[in-house]
Write an enzyme that holds these catalytic residues in place. Structure first.
Site, mmCIF file in Angstrom:
data_model
loop_
_atom_site.group_PDB
_atom_site.id
_atom_site.type_symbol
_atom_site.label_atom_id
_atom_site.label_comp_id
_atom_site.label_asym_id
_atom_site.label_seq_id
_atom_site.Cartn_x
_atom_site.Cartn_y
_atom_site.Cartn_z
ATOM 1 N N GLU A 19 -4.929 5.615 6.541
ATOM 2 C CA GLU A 19 -4.622 7.050 6.541
ATOM 3 C C GLU A 19 -5.533 7.871 7.456
ATOM 4 O OE1 GLU A 19 -3.127 10.530 6.154
ATOM 5 O OE2 GLU A 19 -2.193 9.025 4.871
ATOM 6 N N ARG A 32 3.393 -11.386 -3.414
ATOM 7 C CA ARG A 32 2.702 -12.671 -3.540
ATOM 8 C C ARG A 32 2.623 -13.059 -5.014
ATOM 9 N NH1 ARG A 32 -2.683 -12.261 -0.661
ATOM 10 N NH2 ARG A 32 -1.273 -12.211 1.117
ATOM 11 N N ASN A 83 5.212 -4.006 6.929
ATOM 12 C CA ASN A 83 4.040 -3.389 7.571
ATOM 13 C C ASN A 83 2.903 -4.403 7.683
ATOM 14 O OD1 ASN A 83 3.448 -3.415 4.828
ATOM 15 N ND2 ASN A 83 2.607 -1.347 4.766
ATOM 16 N N VAL A 130 0.835 -1.201 0.000
ATOM 17 C CA VAL A 130 0.000 0.000 0.000
ATOM 18 C C VAL A 130 0.874 1.259 0.000
ATOM 19 C CG1 VAL A 130 -2.056 1.127 0.924
ATOM 20 C CG2 VAL A 130 -1.829 -1.346 1.118
ATOM 21 N N GLN A 131 0.910 2.070 1.077
ATOM 22 C CA GLN A 131 1.561 3.362 0.940
ATOM 23 C C GLN A 131 2.679 3.678 1.923
ATOM 24 O OE1 GLN A 131 0.460 8.155 0.681
ATOM 25 N NE2 GLN A 131 -1.189 6.672 0.599
ATOM 26 N N LEU A 160 7.229 -14.353 -4.192
ATOM 27 C CA LEU A 160 7.665 -15.370 -3.232
ATOM 28 C C LEU A 160 6.489 -15.798 -2.360
ATOM 29 C CD1 LEU A 160 10.397 -16.700 -2.403
ATOM 30 C CD2 LEU A 160 10.559 -14.969 -0.612
ATOM 31 N N GLY A 202 1.261 29.501 13.157
ATOM 32 C CA GLY A 202 2.514 29.876 13.795
ATOM 33 C C GLY A 202 2.463 31.191 14.533
ATOM 34 N N GLY A 203 1.253 31.670 14.841
ATOM 35 C CA GLY A 203 1.140 32.939 15.544
ATOM 36 C C GLY A 203 0.987 34.126 14.622
ATOM 37 N N GLN A 204 0.992 33.890 13.296
ATOM 38 C CA GLN A 204 0.820 34.965 12.324
ATOM 39 C C GLN A 204 -0.552 34.800 11.677
ATOM 40 O OE1 GLN A 204 3.245 37.057 12.405
ATOM 41 N NE2 GLN A 204 4.745 35.768 13.442
ATOM 42 N N ASP A 233 0.134 8.053 6.107
ATOM 43 C CA ASP A 233 0.848 7.065 5.304
ATOM 44 C C ASP A 233 2.247 7.526 4.895
ATOM 45 O OD1 ASP A 233 -0.774 4.768 5.157
ATOM 46 O OD2 ASP A 233 -2.132 5.740 3.773
ATOM 47 N N LYS A 262 -6.609 -2.059 13.175
ATOM 48 C CA LYS A 262 -6.098 -1.896 11.820
ATOM 49 C C LYS A 262 -6.160 -0.405 11.489
ATOM 50 C CE LYS A 262 -6.175 -4.501 7.547
ATOM 51 N NZ LYS A 262 -6.784 -5.650 6.862
#
Length: 417
Positions: free
Chosen positions: A141, A39, A97, A17-18, A73, A249-251, A170, A138
């Site tokens: 994302e 697989r 994973n 997957v990702q 495999l 960020g405070g701005q 992900d 499970k």
């Protein structure tokens, strides 16, 4: 002499997957020999997901598996286990994973792998860290974004929690794991020993939400957050609120309409009001009188009517496209950017030139676009190659492991590879 720093590093890629594939793809870009174990007959599920060309690997797969080799495999068969055993003995890193315990059930626990190759680094993508009370869940994302704090702090205050389209759970986890693998490789140079490396998707999202954890502690102490739109006239609960498009960020910042917004849903720019840029902003939009006005000349003074200010800036933007507006504002050193679509990014000449977006040629699907390395080096320019066909390199990898042609043919006939 090769200019690929990871050349000579062999990686067994047991990911799908990702998150995992994003990690191993980046290492492949930098020279590692990444052998994607799949697989027989089906391979990574993303080869078939969201296909746009019948019988060709989907873009979901091709864009996450550049520069790799594919080995099919079946590790449930004795011959498959033997191949994996040989591969472990000759490799540097195994990335996986799988669900909890899958490698153990396969017969390749950490203890067994370490016995086969004491220098082996086993790197794992997890949903939650070991021992977490949700470690059997499970995770995908959007699950990770919710569990990691991103969703609760994204969106508008009068709407539900919102998921980001960026792959915070992900691909972001994959990037963290790549850092962990490289750190373990350097550590092995010092100790001669491999080790386990694990990154959870929840932790990776949380790491990107650190400013919201900052805000939670500030909120706990003073009861409000001065840079959020809810201040000073709104109310705060005891948790960090959703702030819409406010700057984190405070701005103060916001997404503002430009010419054509009525028909183009992306005719907008992001505009940030930084304190040191206040005078240039006023000059750019023709409001010089605001520069010394006590109702406007400090961040504290501006906050009560910040949306009135953004409204005046939108009036100035009304006859300018997003590109025209940014071209004017950047001359005043004002932080801003056009809201760019995927189509605009795909055709961006600068991104093509820098290698951030590349076109590669696939044996079946033909030419397609994919991302290139976001990391730029002075002495390395990664060459992005097409993803492998399923099992394309099986015979080559087995030959490198010492198998004869006859043995390879027998394993292919038995379905082991």
């Amino acid at each position: 002499m090769s200019n690929k720093p990871l050349e000579g590093i062999k990686i067994i890629d047991f990911t799908h997957v990702q998150a995992g594939p994003a990690c191993t793809q980046m290492l492949a870009w930098f020279g590692a020999d990444v052998i994607k174990v799949e697989r027989p007959g089906s391979g990574d599920v993303t080869r078939n997901q969201l296909r746009d060309i019948p019988d060709a690997d989907a873009l979901y797969f091709t864009m996450l598996n550049s520069n790799k080799r594919s080995l099919t495999l079946d590790t449930k068969k004795a011959e498959g286990k033997e191949v994996l055993t040989r591969l472990i003995k000759e490799s540097d890193v195994l990335v996986e994973n799988f669900g909890p315990g899958a490698l153990d059930r396969m017969g390749f626990s950490w203890e067994n792998i370490k016995a086969l190759n004491p220098k082996m680094i086993v790197a794992s993508v997890k949903g939650f860290s070991d021992g977490h009370h949700y470690d059997d869940l499970k995770v995908y994302e959007n699950v990770a974004q919710c569990a990691g704090g991103a969703a609760s702090t994204t969106g508008f205050w009068d709407g539900p929690p919102t998921i980001s389209a960026a792959a915070l759970g992900d691909s972001n986890t994959g990037m963290h794991l790549a850092i962990g693998i490289l750190t373990a490789i350097i550590g092995r140079q010092q100790t001669g020993k491999g080790q386990k490396v694990a990154v959870s998707m929840q932790d990776s999202v949380l790491n990107l939400c650190r400013v919201k954890l900052r805000d939670q502690q500030r909120l706990d102490r003073v009861g409000y957050l001065e840079e959020y739109p809810q201040y000073p006239h709104g109310t705060f609960s005891d948790v960090v609120p959703r702030g819409g498009n406010a700057g984190g960020g405070g701005q103060p910042g916001w997404v503002l309409k430009c010419k054509g917004w009525e028909t183009d849903p992306n005719a907008y720019i992001y505009f940030t009001i930084q304190g040191h840029a206040w005078a240039p902003i006023c000059r750019a939009i023709g409001k010089e009188q605001w520069i010394d006005d006590p109702d406007y000349n400090t961040a504290e003074a501006r906050q009560p009517h910040i949306f009135d200010i953004f409204g005046k800036i939108e009036e100035w933007l009304a006859d300018k496209t997003k590109y025209e507006a940014v071209d004017i504002l950047r001359k005043f050193d004002i932080p801003c950017a056009p809201v760019l679509t995927m189509k605009e990014l795909a055709n961006d000449e600068s991104l093509r030139k820098s290698g951030s977006i590349v076109e590669v040629d696939h044996k079946v699907r033909g030419k397609y676009l994919t991302v290139g390395s976001p990391i730029k080096f002075s002495d390395l320019k990664p060459e992005i190659k097409a993803s492998p066909l399923l099992g394309e390199h099986t015979a080559d990898v087995l030959a490198e492991l010492g198998y004869s042609r006859e043995q390879v043919a027998q394993m292919q006939e038995s379905g082991a590879v």
